[in-house]
Motif scaffolding. Structure first.
Motif, PDB file in Angstrom:
ATOM      1  N   VAL A  89     -20.419  28.393 -16.536  1.00  0.00           N
ATOM      2  CA  VAL A  89     -19.498  27.698 -17.440  1.00  0.00           C
ATOM      3  C   VAL A  89     -20.249  27.052 -18.603  1.00  0.00           C
ATOM      4  O   VAL A  89     -19.804  27.107 -19.751  1.00  0.00           O
ATOM      5  N   VAL A  90     -21.399  26.466 -18.316  1.00  0.00           N
ATOM      6  CA  VAL A  90     -22.168  25.782 -19.367  1.00  0.00           C
ATOM      7  C   VAL A  90     -22.619  26.783 -20.427  1.00  0.00           C
ATOM      8  O   VAL A  90     -22.500  26.521 -21.628  1.00  0.00           O
ATOM      9  N   HIS A  91     -23.109  27.931 -19.999  1.00  0.00           N
ATOM     10  CA  HIS A  91     -23.501  28.976 -20.949  1.00  0.00           C
ATOM     11  C   HIS A  91     -22.293  29.417 -21.767  1.00  0.00           C
ATOM     12  O   HIS A  91     -22.377  29.585 -22.989  1.00  0.00           O
ATOM     13  N   GLY A  92     -21.161  29.587 -21.097  1.00  0.00           N
ATOM     14  CA  GLY A  92     -19.936  29.985 -21.790  1.00  0.00           C
ATOM     15  C   GLY A  92     -19.494  28.977 -22.828  1.00  0.00           C
ATOM     16  O   GLY A  92     -19.073  29.344 -23.929  1.00  0.00           O
ATOM     17  N   VAL A  93     -19.594  27.697 -22.507  1.00  0.00           N
ATOM     18  CA  VAL A  93     -19.227  26.639 -23.456  1.00  0.00           C
ATOM     19  C   VAL A  93     -20.136  26.690 -24.676  1.00  0.00           C
ATOM     20  O   VAL A  93     -19.665  26.637 -25.824  1.00  0.00           O
ATOM     21  N   LEU A  94     -21.433  26.809 -24.458  1.00  0.00           N
ATOM     22  CA  LEU A  94     -22.373  26.868 -25.588  1.00  0.00           C
ATOM     23  C   LEU A  94     -22.152  28.130 -26.420  1.00  0.00           C
ATOM     24  O   LEU A  94     -22.240  28.088 -27.651  1.00  0.00           O
ATOM     25  N   ALA A  95     -21.859  29.245 -25.771  1.00  0.00           N
ATOM     26  CA  ALA A  95     -21.594  30.496 -26.491  1.00  0.00           C
ATOM     27  C   ALA A  95     -20.328  30.378 -27.325  1.00  0.00           C
ATOM     28  O   ALA A  95     -20.304  30.768 -28.499  1.00  0.00           O
ATOM     29  N   THR A  96     -19.269  29.827 -26.729  1.00  0.00           N
ATOM     30  CA  THR A  96     -17.996  29.675 -27.433  1.00  0.00           C
ATOM     31  C   THR A  96     -18.145  28.751 -28.632  1.00  0.00           C
ATOM     32  O   THR A  96     -17.545  28.989 -29.688  1.00  0.00           O
ATOM     33  N   ALA A  97     -18.968  27.728 -28.485  1.00  0.00           N
ATOM     34  CA  ALA A  97     -19.198  26.786 -29.582  1.00  0.00           C
ATOM     35  C   ALA A  97     -20.159  27.347 -30.630  1.00  0.00           C
ATOM     36  O   ALA A  97     -20.367  26.730 -31.669  1.00  0.00           O
ATOM     37  N   GLY A  98     -20.749  28.508 -30.360  1.00  0.00           N
ATOM     38  CA  GLY A  98     -21.671  29.128 -31.312  1.00  0.00           C
ATOM     39  C   GLY A  98     -23.019  28.447 -31.381  1.00  0.00           C
ATOM     40  O   GLY A  98     -23.689  28.482 -32.413  1.00  0.00           O
ATOM     41  N   LEU A  99     -23.456  27.845 -30.279  1.00  0.00           N
ATOM     42  CA  LEU A  99     -24.676  27.042 -30.295  1.00  0.00           C
ATOM     43  C   LEU A  99     -25.881  27.688 -29.631  1.00  0.00           C
ATOM     44  O   LEU A  99     -26.970  27.122 -29.660  1.00  0.00           O
ATOM     45  N   LEU A 100     -25.722  28.854 -29.038  1.00  0.00           N
ATOM     46  CA  LEU A 100     -26.843  29.467 -28.327  1.00  0.00           C
ATOM     47  C   LEU A 100     -28.049  29.686 -29.241  1.00  0.00           C
ATOM     48  O   LEU A 100     -29.170  29.345 -28.879  1.00  0.00           O
ATOM     49  N   SER A 101     -27.827  30.237 -30.406  1.00  0.00           N
ATOM     50  CA  SER A 101     -28.958  30.496 -31.300  1.00  0.00           C
ATOM     51  C   SER A 101     -29.460  29.213 -31.959  1.00  0.00           C
ATOM     52  O   SER A 101     -30.655  29.061 -32.193  1.00  0.00           O
ATOM     53  N   LEU A 102     -28.565  28.278 -32.232  1.00  0.00           N
ATOM     54  CA  LEU A 102     -28.985  27.005 -32.837  1.00  0.00           C
ATOM     55  C   LEU A 102     -29.938  26.261 -31.916  1.00  0.00           C
ATOM     56  O   LEU A 102     -30.916  25.674 -32.360  1.00  0.00           O
ATOM     57  N   PHE A 103     -29.658  26.306 -30.620  1.00  0.00           N
ATOM     58  CA  PHE A 103     -30.498  25.621 -29.637  1.00  0.00           C
ATOM     59  C   PHE A 103     -31.633  26.504 -29.127  1.00  0.00           C
ATOM     60  O   PHE A 103     -32.371  26.105 -28.250  1.00  0.00           O
ATOM     61  N   HIS A 104     -31.762  27.717 -29.661  1.00  0.00           N
ATOM     62  CA  HIS A 104     -32.763  28.671 -29.166  1.00  0.00           C
ATOM     63  C   HIS A 104     -32.636  28.788 -27.650  1.00  0.00           C
ATOM     64  O   HIS A 104     -33.615  28.722 -26.919  1.00  0.00           O
ATOM     65  N   THR A 105     -31.404  28.910 -27.196  1.00  0.00           N
ATOM     66  CA  THR A 105     -31.089  28.874 -25.773  1.00  0.00           C
ATOM     67  C   THR A 105     -31.575  30.134 -25.076  1.00  0.00           C
ATOM     68  O   THR A 105     -31.287  31.241 -25.501  1.00  0.00           O
TER      69      THR A 105
END
Length: 114
Positions: A89-105
């Motif tokens: 769920v946490v990964h999904g939330v960050l992906a939906t918010a478009g933050l994966l690349s911003l956070f270098h996740t």
């Protein structure tokens, strides 16, 4: 699953600090998390602040805000900032918010136990 919030700090060497977060990140704990990240980023000798979300089962909007504030603090102090091990769920939330690349996740591979 225990959702008690805690953060443990680990010196990864070469100026890297890993903050291992456990529990849900919601309205009740988001300000504390942002402050903890900011304090870590302000420490002398730190080059990289790594936020490890492996043990975080839930991330509310306030948690996203805390991670963004932590990133701002890291950048203010000239530190790199990464969010690792966001799953489910946490990964999904960050992906939906478009933050994966911003956070270098990324998802780090755990070293097998011996």
């Amino acid at each position: 699953m225990d959702s008690s919030f805690s953060v443990s700090k680990h010196d990864e060497g070469a100026g890297s600090i890993r903050l291992a977060v456990s529990g849900e990140i919601d309205d009740e704990v988001s300000d504390a998390l942002a402050q903890i990240i900011g304090n870590a980023a302000a420490q002398p000798g730190v080059a990289v602040v790594i936020i490890d979300l492996e043990r975080v089962p839930f991330l509310a909007a306030a948690g996203i805000r805390a991670l963004l504030e932590g990133r701002a603090a890291a950048l203010y102090h000239g530190r790199a900032y990464q969010v690792v091990n966001a799953r489910g769920v946490v990964h999904g939330v960050l992906a939906t918010a478009g933050l994966l690349s911003l956070f270098h996740t990324t998802i780090r591979r755990s070293t097998p136990a011996r």
